[in-house]
Design an enzyme around this catalytic site. Structure first.
Site, short mmCIF file in Angstrom:
data_model
loop_
_atom_site.label_atom_id
_atom_site.label_comp_id
_atom_site.label_asym_id
_atom_site.label_seq_id
_atom_site.Cartn_x
_atom_site.Cartn_y
_atom_site.Cartn_z
N TRP A 1 0.83 -1.32 -0.08
CA TRP A 1 -0.05 -0.19 0.12
C TRP A 1 0.94 1.26 0.17
O TRP A 1 0.25 2.26 -0.15
CB TRP A 1 -0.98 -0.10 1.16
CG TRP A 1 -1.97 -1.20 1.27
CD1 TRP A 1 -2.36 -1.81 0.24
CD2 TRP A 1 -3.06 -1.36 2.13
NE1 TRP A 1 -3.28 -2.63 0.10
CE2 TRP A 1 -3.96 -2.55 1.66
CE3 TRP A 1 -3.20 -1.11 3.40
CZ2 TRP A 1 -4.84 -3.19 2.26
CZ3 TRP A 1 -4.16 -1.77 4.07
CH2 TRP A 1 -4.96 -2.84 3.81
N HIS B 1 12.77 -2.10 -1.62
CA HIS B 1 12.09 -1.58 -2.40
C HIS B 1 12.64 -0.51 -3.33
O HIS B 1 13.59 0.50 -2.89
CB HIS B 1 10.73 -1.03 -2.01
CG HIS B 1 9.86 -0.87 -3.03
ND1 HIS B 1 9.67 0.29 -3.98
CD2 HIS B 1 8.63 -1.67 -3.53
CE1 HIS B 1 8.62 0.06 -4.52
NE2 HIS B 1 8.10 -1.14 -4.43
N GLU C 1 11.13 -6.59 -9.77
CA GLU C 1 10.40 -5.22 -9.65
C GLU C 1 10.97 -4.37 -10.72
O GLU C 1 12.03 -3.46 -10.25
CB GLU C 1 9.84 -4.55 -8.62
CG GLU C 1 9.01 -5.22 -7.59
CD GLU C 1 7.95 -4.39 -6.70
OE1 GLU C 1 6.92 -4.72 -6.65
OE2 GLU C 1 8.64 -3.40 -6.38
N GLY D 1 4.15 1.48 -11.19
CA GLY D 1 3.22 2.64 -11.27
C GLY D 1 2.49 3.03 -12.50
O GLY D 1 1.95 4.28 -12.78
N GLY E 1 1.18 -3.05 -6.21
CA GLY E 1 1.04 -1.55 -6.02
C GLY E 1 -0.31 -1.12 -5.94
O GLY E 1 -1.13 -1.74 -5.31
P1 13P Z 1 2.48 -0.88 -9.06
O1 13P Z 1 1.88 -1.88 -8.98
O2 13P Z 1 1.60 0.31 -8.61
O3 13P Z 1 3.27 -0.78 -10.20
O4 13P Z 1 3.73 -0.99 -7.96
C1 13P Z 1 4.48 -1.95 -7.80
C2 13P Z 1 5.19 -1.98 -6.71
O5 13P Z 1 6.23 -1.12 -6.75
C3 13P Z 1 5.09 -3.05 -5.57
O6 13P Z 1 6.05 -2.91 -4.66
#
Ligand code: 13P
Length: 260
Positions: free
Chosen positions: A11, A95, A167, A173, A234
């Protein structure tokens, strides 16, 4: 026995305590418990204590989004893994937003990994290349450095329940995840690093997630990638219907592979 698939809701710095509680309430109505899918919620630190009393533990586990590697002392504003140990099952570590906005380097991530493990918290290590690194064809070297350093102070025993999330920073995002072939290449390479360090058993045991624009419509194609064990979600995890659909999609794909 095959480990359950893992779906983690990151979140990030969203939701007040009240809003987080409302979201858990909605999720609770929409999410069915499946033995083949483990669902983890990573709210802000503030929400961990109240949510630990509110969640149905047959459906959800909690994760911290970070933690400080020193157990206690004069570190104003920090929260240690030691303080989190009875509250969370997992912690997201390394992250890309921590690496980028808080200047977290490889050694700090390594120390966080060791501290989480020492405090009985399972790390979800995040690795991934930036757009520039991808264009310079540095993806492999970046993943190598991030994985090898982060795992270097652990033992093969610590690797039993290890989770690593691929990731790619450029896919975070948006609404456009990395292509299955990119994900497949990265996953294979990450597993190879684990094997190189800790052997075949550790490589087989590690669960590898994909994160970056995970939205319900992409779930089945991502989950079809060889070696993918789940998702780190995310923005779509902030919407109860989307997140419930993602969980169901992961369940159905596990079922389709005879792992349901
Ligand atoms: P999004 O799913 O918003 O692209 O984010 C991915 C994320 O950074 C999860 O840790």
């Amino acid at each position: 026995m095959k480990k359950p698939k893992l779906v983690v809701a990151n979140w990030k710095m969203n939701l007040s305590v009240h809003q987080a509680s409302l979201l858990v309430n909605k999720l609770d109505k929409k999410v069915q418990p499946h033995r083949s899918v483990e669902v983890v919620l990573a709210p802000s630190y503030l929400c961990l204590q109240p949510l630990s009393h509110e969640i149905d533990r047959r459906k959800f586990r909690l994760a911290a989004q970070d933690g400080y590697p020193i157990d206690g002392g004069a570190y104003t504003g920090a929260i240690s893994f030691n303080q989190l140990r009875d509250l969370v099952h997992y912690a997201i570590i390394g992250h890309s937003e921590r690496r980028r906005y808080f200047n977290e380097g490889l050694e700090l991530v390594r120390d966080k990994m060791a501290s989480a493990v020492r405090n009985n918290i399972l790390p979800i290590l995040c690795v991934g290349e930036t757009w520039e690194e991808r264009n310079l064809k540095e993806t492999k070297i970046v993943l190598h450095d991030q994985v090898i350093t982060a795992l270097s102070n652990l033992t093969s025993e610590d690797m039993q329940d290890m989770v690593i999330a691929y990731e790619p920073v450029w896919a975070i995002g948006g609404h456009d995840p990395a292509k299955p072939e990119d994900i497949a290449r990265a996953v294979e390479w990450i597993r190879y690093q684990v094997k190189d360090l800790y052997g075949q058993k550790a490589a087989d045991n590690v669960r590898i997630l994909y994160g970056g624009s995970d939205e319900p419509e992409f779930v089945s194609s991502i989950m079809e990638v060889d070696g993918i064990d789940g998702l780190l979600v995310g923005h779509a995890s902030l919407d109860s219907q989307q997140f419930a659909d993602i969980i169901e999609g992961v369940y159905l794909s596990a079922l389709g592979r005879g792992e349901g």
